[in-house]
Motif scaffolding. Structure first.
Motif, PDB file in Angstrom:
ATOM      1  N   MET A  98      83.292  41.996  10.368  1.00  0.00           N
ATOM      2  CA  MET A  98      84.482  42.850  10.431  1.00  0.00           C
ATOM      3  C   MET A  98      85.745  42.124  10.882  1.00  0.00           C
ATOM      4  SD  MET A  98      82.804  46.171  12.288  1.00  0.00           S
ATOM      5  CE  MET A  98      81.076  46.544  12.029  1.00  0.00           C
ATOM      6  N   VAL A  99      85.593  41.005  11.579  1.00  0.00           N
ATOM      7  CA  VAL A  99      86.753  40.297  12.139  1.00  0.00           C
ATOM      8  C   VAL A  99      86.758  38.858  11.626  1.00  0.00           C
ATOM      9  CG1 VAL A  99      87.940  39.623  14.262  1.00  0.00           C
ATOM     10  CG2 VAL A  99      86.544  41.704  14.224  1.00  0.00           C
ATOM     11  N   PRO A 100      87.890  38.372  11.116  1.00  0.00           N
ATOM     12  CA  PRO A 100      87.966  36.974  10.680  1.00  0.00           C
ATOM     13  C   PRO A 100      87.568  36.027  11.809  1.00  0.00           C
ATOM     14  CG  PRO A 100      89.920  38.176   9.997  1.00  0.00           C
ATOM     15  CD  PRO A 100      89.153  39.094  10.906  1.00  0.00           C
ATOM     16  N   ARG A 101      86.904  34.927  11.449  1.00  0.00           N
ATOM     17  CA  ARG A 101      86.329  34.021  12.442  1.00  0.00           C
ATOM     18  C   ARG A 101      87.349  33.529  13.474  1.00  0.00           C
ATOM     19  NH1 ARG A 101      81.811  31.156  13.137  1.00  0.00           N
ATOM     20  NH2 ARG A 101      80.951  31.963  11.195  1.00  0.00           N
ATOM     21  N   GLU A 102      88.523  33.086  13.017  1.00  0.00           N
ATOM     22  CA  GLU A 102      89.518  32.544  13.944  1.00  0.00           C
ATOM     23  C   GLU A 102      90.003  33.606  14.921  1.00  0.00           C
ATOM     24  OE1 GLU A 102      92.550  30.735  11.636  1.00  0.00           O
ATOM     25  OE2 GLU A 102      91.386  28.923  11.221  1.00  0.00           O
ATOM     26  N   LYS A 103      90.180  34.833  14.429  1.00  0.00           N
ATOM     27  CA  LYS A 103      90.624  35.924  15.290  1.00  0.00           C
ATOM     28  C   LYS A 103      89.527  36.286  16.286  1.00  0.00           C
ATOM     29  CE  LYS A 103      93.246  40.199  14.785  1.00  0.00           C
ATOM     30  NZ  LYS A 103      93.788  41.156  13.802  1.00  0.00           N
ATOM     31  N   LEU A 104      88.279  36.248  15.813  1.00  0.00           N
ATOM     32  CA  LEU A 104      87.153  36.558  16.685  1.00  0.00           C
ATOM     33  C   LEU A 104      87.023  35.533  17.799  1.00  0.00           C
ATOM     34  CD1 LEU A 104      84.828  38.521  17.114  1.00  0.00           C
ATOM     35  CD2 LEU A 104      83.425  37.110  15.605  1.00  0.00           C
ATOM     36  N   GLU A 105      87.249  34.272  17.483  1.00  0.00           N
ATOM     37  CA  GLU A 105      87.200  33.219  18.497  1.00  0.00           C
ATOM     38  C   GLU A 105      88.265  33.437  19.564  1.00  0.00           C
ATOM     39  OE1 GLU A 105      87.569  29.607  16.311  1.00  0.00           O
ATOM     40  OE2 GLU A 105      85.482  29.608  15.610  1.00  0.00           O
ATOM     41  N   THR A 106      89.441  33.893  19.133  1.00  0.00           N
ATOM     42  CA  THR A 106      90.511  34.196  20.088  1.00  0.00           C
ATOM     43  C   THR A 106      90.103  35.336  21.009  1.00  0.00           C
ATOM     44  OG1 THR A 106      92.203  33.473  18.515  1.00  0.00           O
ATOM     45  CG2 THR A 106      92.924  34.878  20.330  1.00  0.00           C
ATOM     46  N   TYR A 107      89.476  36.374  20.438  1.00  0.00           N
ATOM     47  CA  TYR A 107      89.003  37.499  21.245  1.00  0.00           C
ATOM     48  C   TYR A 107      88.004  37.039  22.306  1.00  0.00           C
ATOM     49  CZ  TYR A 107      91.033  41.127  18.207  1.00  0.00           C
ATOM     50  OH  TYR A 107      91.882  41.959  17.540  1.00  0.00           O
ATOM     51  N   ALA A 133      82.061  48.974  14.779  1.00  0.00           N
ATOM     52  CA  ALA A 133      83.261  49.357  14.021  1.00  0.00           C
ATOM     53  C   ALA A 133      84.111  50.349  14.801  1.00  0.00           C
ATOM     54  CB  ALA A 133      82.847  49.954  12.669  1.00  0.00           C
ATOM     55  N   ILE A 134      83.467  51.316  15.430  1.00  0.00           N
ATOM     56  CA  ILE A 134      84.193  52.321  16.216  1.00  0.00           C
ATOM     57  C   ILE A 134      84.899  51.666  17.401  1.00  0.00           C
ATOM     58  CG2 ILE A 134      83.885  54.329  17.721  1.00  0.00           C
ATOM     59  CD1 ILE A 134      81.563  55.145  15.800  1.00  0.00           C
ATOM     60  N   ALA A 135      84.226  50.719  18.053  1.00  0.00           N
ATOM     61  CA  ALA A 135      84.824  50.008  19.189  1.00  0.00           C
ATOM     62  C   ALA A 135      86.016  49.169  18.741  1.00  0.00           C
ATOM     63  CB  ALA A 135      83.780  49.127  19.871  1.00  0.00           C
ATOM     64  N   LEU A 136      85.886  48.471  17.618  1.00  0.00           N
ATOM     65  CA  LEU A 136      86.987  47.650  17.105  1.00  0.00           C
ATOM     66  C   LEU A 136      88.181  48.514  16.710  1.00  0.00           C
ATOM     67  CD1 LEU A 136      85.051  45.035  14.925  1.00  0.00           C
ATOM     68  CD2 LEU A 136      86.428  44.542  16.960  1.00  0.00           C
TER      69      LEU A 136
END
Length: 366
Positions: free
Chosen positions: A204-213, A152-155
Motif C-alpha cells: 500500500m505504501v511506496p518503499r521509499e515513503k515506507l522507509e521514511t515512516y 488499510a484502515i490505519a493508513l
C-alpha cells in the motif's frame, strides 16, 4: 511506470517558513503523494512518476508565489493549494478512481488512481464498525482480509491526520518454538513473525515513503511482548494473530490505548498455537467485553474469503471434519458459545492433534 527525477530551486523565499516547523509543510506533500520528496538547502529533490512530479511542481510553485505575496504560508495554505491543484474533492475522486459518488463512502484508502475498498459484506461491516468504535475485534478464518483491511484502515487514518502514528504488533508464537532457540539477534528472531504486516504495508505504501515512516517511528512493528509499559496517544494500534495472545497479554495490549487512539484486533480462533495450559485471550475476551460501549466484534466466515477459491473449500472441509470428530472449535458457534475461554471441551490441544501441526498462514490479506 517509469520513475524520473526533478530538482526545484527555492529562490527568494523564506526557507524556514516554507518548510514549516520540522518540515511540517513538506510532510503534508509527502503524505499526499507517493513520490519521494527531499528538501536540501534551497533545493527540493523529487523522485517518482512524471505525471505526479508535474503536479507536485505546480503545487510548490504556487506556494512559493503565495509566500512572496503574503510574506508567509501556513499549513492551511498548503492543504488548500494541494486541494485546488489536485481537485481532491468527491467529483475529482470519482473521475480518478472510476467509482460512483454513493460508492465513495466505502473506499478505505486511495493512492493515485488505485483504491482499496471492502470486497465482502463481512469486510464492509468491519470497516463501518471502525468508524463508530474505538476497539474492534475481527475474528475469522485465514484469507478473509482481516490484516490487510486493518492496515488499510490505519493508513487511511494516518493520511487523514486523525492519528499521528501506527503501531502494529503480533505475538511471537509459532508452532510452539521458543525465540531463544532460534538463530540471530532479536531483530532476526522476530522479523519472520512480523513479515505479514510488512507485506501488507509494502503493498500500500511506496518503499521509499515506507522507509521514511519507519525511520521517524510514524509506523512501528514490534512483538507483543515489547508493548508492556507503554501508553500510546494519537495512535492506531493493530494486534494481529491475537488468538496466540494469552489472557494477560490481551489485557496488557488493550490497556496501552491512550487518548485519541483506536485499535483493531484480528485473529482466527481455529488456529491457536498456545500450549494447553494457556488460555487464548481472543477466545476469552468475547465474553468479557461483549457489552462494553465503544467495543465491537465482527465475525468473518468462509463467505468472506478473498484468496484462491480452494482456500474456501479447505476451510469448509476442516469445519466439517472438526464437527464430525468432535474436536476443534466449530466456527459456526464462535459468536455464542465461547464459554470462559477454557479448553476443557473444545480444547486447543485436541485441535492441534487433529491438524498434526497447525501452521498459521502468512499470505497477504489474512
Amino acid at each position: 511506470m517509469a520513475v524520473t527525477d526533478k530538482n526545484i530551486t527555492l529562490e527568494g523565499i523564506d526557507l524556514m517558513n516554507f518548510a514549516g516547523v520540522n518540515e511540517k509543510n513538506i510532510d503534508l506533500l509527502r503524505e499526499h503523494f507517493a513520490s519521494n520528496i527531499t528538501l536540501r538547502g534551497e533545493n527540493i529533490f523529487l523522485k517518482g512518476s512524471e505525471e505526479e512530479l508535474a503536479v507536485i511542481e505546480v503545487i510548490i510553485k504556487e506556494l512559493m508565489l503565495l509566500q512572496k505575496r503574503q510574506g508567509k504560508i501556513t499549513e492551511g495554505d498548503v492543504h488548500l493549494i494541494i486541494e485546488l491543484v489536485t481537485g481532491s474533492q468527491d467529483s475529482a475522486l470519482e473521475k480518478r478512481v472510476g467509482l460512483r459518488r454513493e460508492e465513495l463512502d466505502d473506499v478505505i484508502l486511495v493512492e493515485k488512481s488505485d483504491y482499496i475498498k471492502p470486497k465482502t459484506m463481512g469486510q464492509l461491516e468491519l470497516f463501518r464498525k471502525t468508524k463508530s468504535n474505538e476497539i474492534v475485534f475481527a475474528i475469522g478464518p485465514a484469507g478473509t482480509g482481516k490484516t490487510y483491511l486493518a492496515v488499510a484502515i490505519a493508513l487511511a487514518a494516518l493520511k487523514a491526520k486523525k492519528i499521528n502514528r501506527i503501531v502494529l504488533s503480533r505475538p511471537a508464537v509459532e508452532a510452539g518454538e521458543s525465540l531463544g532457540f532460534l538463530p540471530g539477534d532479536l531483530s532476526e528472531k522476530v522479523n519472520p513473525y512480523l513479515k505479514p504486516l510488512f507485506d501488507a504495508l509494502e503493498d500500500m505504501v511506496p518503499r521509499e515513503k515506507l522507509e521514511t515512516y519507519f525511520e521517524r517511528n510514524i509506523i512501528e512493528i514490534i512483538p507483543l511482548a515489547y508493548m508492556r509499559g507503554r501508553t500510546l496517544n494519537n495512535a492506531f494500534l493493530i494486534l494481529d494473530e491475537a488468538q496466540n495472545a494469552t489472557s494477560m497479554q490481551m489485557k496488557m495490549f488493550l490497556t496501552r490505548l491512550g487518548i485519541n487512539s483506536k485499535c483493531i484486533i484480528t485473529g482466527d480462533i481455529t488456529q491457536i498455537d498456545l500450549s494447553t495450559k494457556q488460555t487464548s485471550g481472543l477466545v476469552q475476551i468475547q465474553n468479557i467485553l461483549k457489552n462494553v460501549d465503544g467495543v465491537a466484534f465482527v465475525y468473518l466466515d468462509k463467505k468472506d474469503v478473498v484468496r484462491h477459491r480452494l482456500v474456501k473449500d479447505i476451510i469448509n472441509a476442516y469445519e466439517e471434519f472438526s464437527v464430525k470428530n468432535g474436536n476443534g472449535i466449530d466456527p459456526g458457534k464462535i459468536n455464542g458459545d465461547t464459554g470462559n475461554g477454557s479448553t476443557k471441551n473444545t480444547s486447543e490441544k485436541d485441535k492441534l492433534d487433529a491438524d498434526g501441526k497447525n501452521e498459521n498462514s502468512k499470505e497477504l490479506g489474512q
